[in-house]
Write an enzyme that holds these catalytic residues in place. Structure first.
Site, short mmCIF file in Angstrom:
data_model
loop_
_atom_site.label_atom_id
_atom_site.label_comp_id
_atom_site.label_asym_id
_atom_site.label_seq_id
_atom_site.Cartn_x
_atom_site.Cartn_y
_atom_site.Cartn_z
N LYS A 2 0.92 -1.09 0.10
CA LYS A 2 0.04 -0.05 -0.03
C LYS A 2 0.86 1.31 0.04
O LYS A 2 0.80 2.33 -0.54
CB LYS A 2 -0.94 -0.09 1.19
CG LYS A 2 -1.73 1.16 1.44
CD LYS A 2 -2.61 0.97 2.41
CE LYS A 2 -3.33 2.39 3.11
NZ LYS A 2 -2.13 3.14 3.72
N GLY A 42 -5.66 -2.55 9.77
CA GLY A 42 -4.67 -2.59 8.81
C GLY A 42 -4.97 -1.24 7.68
O GLY A 42 -5.20 -0.28 8.41
N CYS A 43 -4.87 -1.55 6.66
CA CYS A 43 -4.80 -0.51 5.69
C CYS A 43 -6.29 0.37 5.93
O CYS A 43 -7.41 -0.41 5.82
CB CYS A 43 -5.03 -0.99 4.26
SG CYS A 43 -5.38 0.03 3.06
N PHE A 44 -6.15 1.66 6.08
CA PHE A 44 -7.52 2.21 6.64
C PHE A 44 -8.23 2.51 5.38
O PHE A 44 -9.60 2.97 5.53
CB PHE A 44 -7.35 3.66 7.15
CG PHE A 44 -6.20 4.62 6.75
CD1 PHE A 44 -5.86 4.70 5.57
CD2 PHE A 44 -5.55 5.34 7.46
CE1 PHE A 44 -4.93 5.65 5.00
CE2 PHE A 44 -4.61 6.47 7.29
CZ PHE A 44 -4.21 6.11 5.76
#
Length: 442
Positions: A2, A42-44
């Site tokens: 990401k 985790g990844c927002f």
């Protein structure tokens, strides 16, 4: 991964100019009609999308929290994570988080947290999918004692569901909210702006037990029509092998389980339902109950396995039970579309009057008067019991065939061909090892 995708956007923006630190406290909740909770998944980007799907959620904002870096921005957090990895700092990094604002009149905090648990894998430690680092850790950051209590209760409930599914321990941290920072504008609503953007979020596949499914942890008896609240007497049950459905008052999922499963029970395994959360007198539960219904298989008075929660997934329940009842060879046929070697089924030459039933549910599939000698090496029938089997297109092994499954349990039985005798001219070619024969009583 990401970080690499976001780098191009980050280079065109002065990170700290867009990052605004917020110290959020309960005193800031001036609108009594709303509340908020801060969650790390985790990844927002993906977390923002998932939590925004909950009815009653008003707003979801991407941000950073839980670390020792006041005023930090995205690139600062990435740099700090690199420093942590090579031992140049001991300061705690922020986690990517989402601030979820919701209307308590429309959705409970437990429902919001139920979505949180389902939408990511909380057992992975400092990672989520391909995103690795403490900035991608799972976390619940509360702002008052009531939120802490609810967070811990939902963690216990979901751990129970994970245990039932054979999945590991939760690593999610549950801490007071600290150093919340709103993320840069280009991170907000990222997947709405970039529909094909990287999400990096995937759950365990285990559902969170619904609020209505709660079972009293202290074993307090409940009462409901048709099911006793008295503690079961182990002396009145089948000590060698017994299923017990632990239910709860006003539990819609218990009613659904009763309707879908218990009301049609024909399995050889005896089953009983109870409204008491304690094991039968003299018997042992491996751990306390977390949700209702919980179906426990006891052998010799001790729990050997359990199925926690039910939301209409009949095939999943029967598969769970099938793994306890069937041999490895039978499981390969039933659940992996396997095939037994020809001329090996013990019931291949069975000619007595009787019926062939599903080995898990006990539902009748074929009658012996529909059986004929096909010479293929597998038990063959020209007609099943009406509604007992389902047919499905099968393109495996470079062929086009019609697969036959049991309608009650969903297990694989065999295939059907158009070369059988009158009156149907069908040949249901069935694996004998997943048929149980019950002779008629003389």
């Amino acid at each position: 991964m990401k970080a690499a995708i976001a780098m191009a956007a980050a280079l065109s923006i002065i990170i700290t100019a867009y990052a605004m630190e917020k110290t959020v406290t309960s005193a800031q909740k001036t609108d009594l009609k709303t509340d908020f909770i801060v969650l790390g998944m985790g990844c927002f980007w993906g977390a923002e999308k998932r939590m925004g799907e909950v009815t009653g959620v008003i707003d979801v904002e991407s941000g950073y929290a839980g670390g020792d870096l006041p005023g930090a921005g995205y690139q600062d957090i990435l740099n700090h994570e690199r420093a942590l990895r090579i031992g140049k700092t001991n300061a705690r990094n922020h986690a990517e988080v989402v601030k979820v604002t919701f209307d308590p009149a429309k959705v409970t905090l437990e429902t919001v947290l139920g979505k949180f648990w389902e939408s990511h894998n909380p057992t992975q430690g400092d990672r989520q999918g391909n995103d690795i680092g403490s900035n991608y850790r799972s976390g619940i950051y509360y702002h008052d004692a009531a939120q802490k209590t609810t967070a811990l209760a939902t963690q216990a409930a979901y751990q129970g569901a994970l245990d039932a599914a054979g999945i590991g321990r939760i690593t999610t941290e549950i801490l007071p909210l600290k150093n919340y920072i709103t993320a840069e504008e280009y991170h907000q609503n990222y997947l709405r702006k970039n529909p094909d953007g990287y999400c990096g979020l995937g759950g365990t596949g285990v559902k969170y037990p619904k609020p209505a499914e709660r079972v009293a942890q202290n074993g307090t008896p409940a009462t409901t029509a048709g099911v006793s609240s008295a503690r079961l007497d182990g002396g009145n049950l089948n000590f060698a092998q017994q299923l017990i459905a632990f239910e709860a008052e006003n539990c819609e999922f218990c009613k659904l389980f009763d309707k879908d499963i218990l009301s049609h029970w024909q399995s050889e395994v005896p089953v009983v339902a109870t409204m008491n959360a304690n094991p039968p007198v003299g018997w042992e539960l491996e751990k306390p109950l977390f949700a209702a219904p919980t179906i426990v298989l006891f052998k010799n008075g001790k729990e050997v396995t359990r199925y926690t929660g039910y939301n209409g997934e009949k095939a999943n329940f029967w598969k769970w039970l099938g793994f306890q009842l069937l041999s490895p060879e039978q499981r390969k046929i039933a659940f992996q579309q396997g095939t037994e070697p020809p001329f090996t089924a013990t019931n291949l030459d069975e000619k007595r009057p009787g019926k062939f039933v599903d080995p898990i549910t006990g539902a009748t599939l074929f009658l012996s008067n529909a059986k004929f000698e096909s010479g293929t090496g597998w038990p063959s029938f020209f007609d099943p019991i009406e509604g007992a089997v389902t047919e499905h297109e099968d393109k495996t092994h470079g062929m086009r065939r019609v697969e036959v499954r049991s309608a009650s349990s969903g297990i694989h039985l065999g295939h059907v061909f158009n070369d059988g005798p009158a009156p149907t001219f069908k040949r249901y070619c069935i694996n004998g090892n997943v048929l149980k024969f019950i002779p008629d009583k003389e």
